[in-house]
Design a protein around this motif. Structure first.
Motif, PDB file in Angstrom:
ATOM      1  N   SER A 176       0.847  -1.194   0.000  1.00 44.37           N
ATOM      2  CA  SER A 176       0.000   0.000   0.000  1.00 44.37           C
ATOM      3  C   SER A 176       0.884   1.245   0.000  1.00 44.37           C
ATOM      4  O   SER A 176       2.102   1.178   0.230  1.00 44.37           O
ATOM      5  N   GLN A 192       1.811   7.816  -2.686  1.00 45.10           N
ATOM      6  CA  GLN A 192       0.653   7.562  -3.535  1.00 45.10           C
ATOM      7  C   GLN A 192       0.830   8.200  -4.912  1.00 45.10           C
ATOM      8  O   GLN A 192       0.515   7.603  -5.953  1.00 45.10           O
ATOM      9  N   LEU A 208      -7.080  -4.109  -5.614  1.00 43.04           N
ATOM     10  CA  LEU A 208      -7.877  -3.575  -4.516  1.00 43.04           C
ATOM     11  C   LEU A 208      -8.072  -4.646  -3.453  1.00 43.04           C
ATOM     12  O   LEU A 208      -8.428  -5.780  -3.762  1.00 43.04           O
ATOM     13  N   TYR A 210     -10.268  -5.521  -0.244  1.00 41.90           N
ATOM     14  CA  TYR A 210     -11.503  -5.134   0.429  1.00 41.90           C
ATOM     15  C   TYR A 210     -11.493  -5.614   1.875  1.00 41.90           C
ATOM     16  O   TYR A 210     -11.178  -6.773   2.165  1.00 41.90           O
ATOM     17  N   GLY A 214     -15.737   0.350   4.728  1.00 43.92           N
ATOM     18  CA  GLY A 214     -14.984   1.466   4.166  1.00 43.92           C
ATOM     19  C   GLY A 214     -14.492   1.202   2.763  1.00 43.92           C
ATOM     20  O   GLY A 214     -14.828   0.196   2.135  1.00 43.92           O
ATOM     21  N   ARG A 215     -13.690   2.127   2.280  1.00 47.81           N
ATOM     22  CA  ARG A 215     -13.177   2.043   0.915  1.00 47.81           C
ATOM     23  C   ARG A 215     -12.106   0.952   0.813  1.00 47.81           C
ATOM     24  O   ARG A 215     -11.372   0.700   1.771  1.00 47.81           O
ATOM     25  N   PRO A 216     -11.995   0.304  -0.351  1.00 42.31           N
ATOM     26  CA  PRO A 216     -10.959  -0.731  -0.513  1.00 42.31           C
ATOM     27  C   PRO A 216      -9.569  -0.103  -0.487  1.00 42.31           C
ATOM     28  O   PRO A 216      -9.371   1.045  -0.888  1.00 42.31           O
ATOM     29  N   GLU A 217      -8.602  -0.868  -0.030  1.00 39.33           N
ATOM     30  CA  GLU A 217      -7.223  -0.400   0.027  1.00 39.33           C
ATOM     31  C   GLU A 217      -6.548  -0.638  -1.322  1.00 39.33           C
ATOM     32  O   GLU A 217      -6.640  -1.719  -1.896  1.00 39.33           O
ATOM     33  N   HIS A 218      -5.867   0.388  -1.823  1.00 39.18           N
ATOM     34  CA  HIS A 218      -5.131   0.264  -3.069  1.00 39.18           C
ATOM     35  C   HIS A 218      -3.756  -0.340  -2.778  1.00 39.18           C
ATOM     36  O   HIS A 218      -3.015   0.158  -1.937  1.00 39.18           O
TER      37      HIS A 218
END
Length: 226
Positions: A176, A192, A208, A210, A214-218
């Motif tokens: 990440s 990033q 991604l 999940y 919340g939002r998925p981690e890139h």
């Protein structure tokens, strides 16, 4: 340990470069030389160097002449040119004679560290032996060209780009932006930004992850390992 011979006509510059080498884990200075004759003589003495950081402008010859004589004598020692010579003909000749990398003076420690880490990655890959799949071949050539990327967009630092790139290349799996930031010492936002650039240029792949909410981690991986 990878033994390194540092060759530069300027004694002070040779000392600085030697100090840089000693700061990179896995590398050790086998000796210093300040002339073509000195470099060739040092190659015959133990400990035999694995790598030569070779200046081009020497008082009794050129770095390219040293490489030619090394090969004539049967020395297969790897070479990274470290020189102020910027003309394309010299760069091209160095490549044709087997120099693995070409580092233009002046440079900071980070610039040399990137070259050495790429070389160490190449050594690890080649020392594994056996047959190479396409991904492994890509890793070998990726290590060689790790610091020869296309020109960066305005506002991007080559040193930071190299740190992020090397972190991905050495990783066991996707990382990440936060993990890259922790490994390189840059901010998460900076990590990033450089990761997105690597993805856009095809050097990294994005997946991604999940979680429960919340939002998925890139997460990013070096393209040759994806």
């Amino acid at each position: 340990m990878i033994e390194v011979l540092v060759v530069d006509d300027d004694v002070r510059v040779a000392r600085v470069n030697a100090a840089y080498v000693e700061k990179v884990p896995g590398f050790r200075v086998a000796g210093q030389a300040h002339s073509a004759a000195g470099a060739l003589g040092r190659l015959e003495a133990p400990p035999r160097p694995d790598l030569v950081l070779l200046d081009h402008y020497l008082p009794d010859g050129t770095g390219l002449e040293v490489v030619r004589e090394m090969r004539r004598r049967g020395h297969q020692t790897d070479v990274i040119m470290v020189t102020a010579a910027r003309d394309v003909s010299t760069v091209q000749a160095a490549m044709r004679q087997g120099a693995l990398q070409y580092l233009v003076k002046p440079f900071a420690f980070a610039g040399l560290r990137v070259k050495l880490e790429a070389y160490a990655e190449l050594r690890r890959t080649l020392d594994g032996g056996g047959e190479a799949e396409q991904g492994e071949v890509d890793r070998i050539f990726g290590a060689l060209s790790a610091s020869s990327e296309s020109p960066l967009p305005k506002g991007h630092s080559p040193t930071t780009a190299a740190l992020v790139r090397q972190s991905l290349m050495h990783a066991d799996g996707p990382l990440s932006a936060q993990e890259i930031a922790e490994r390189t010492g840059v901010s998460r936002q900076t990590a990033q930004r450089y990761l997105k650039l690597l993805e856009r240029t095809g050097r990294a792949t994005l997946t991604l992850k999940y979680g429960d909410a919340g939002r998925p981690e890139h997460r990013y991986a070096w393209a040759a390992r994806a």
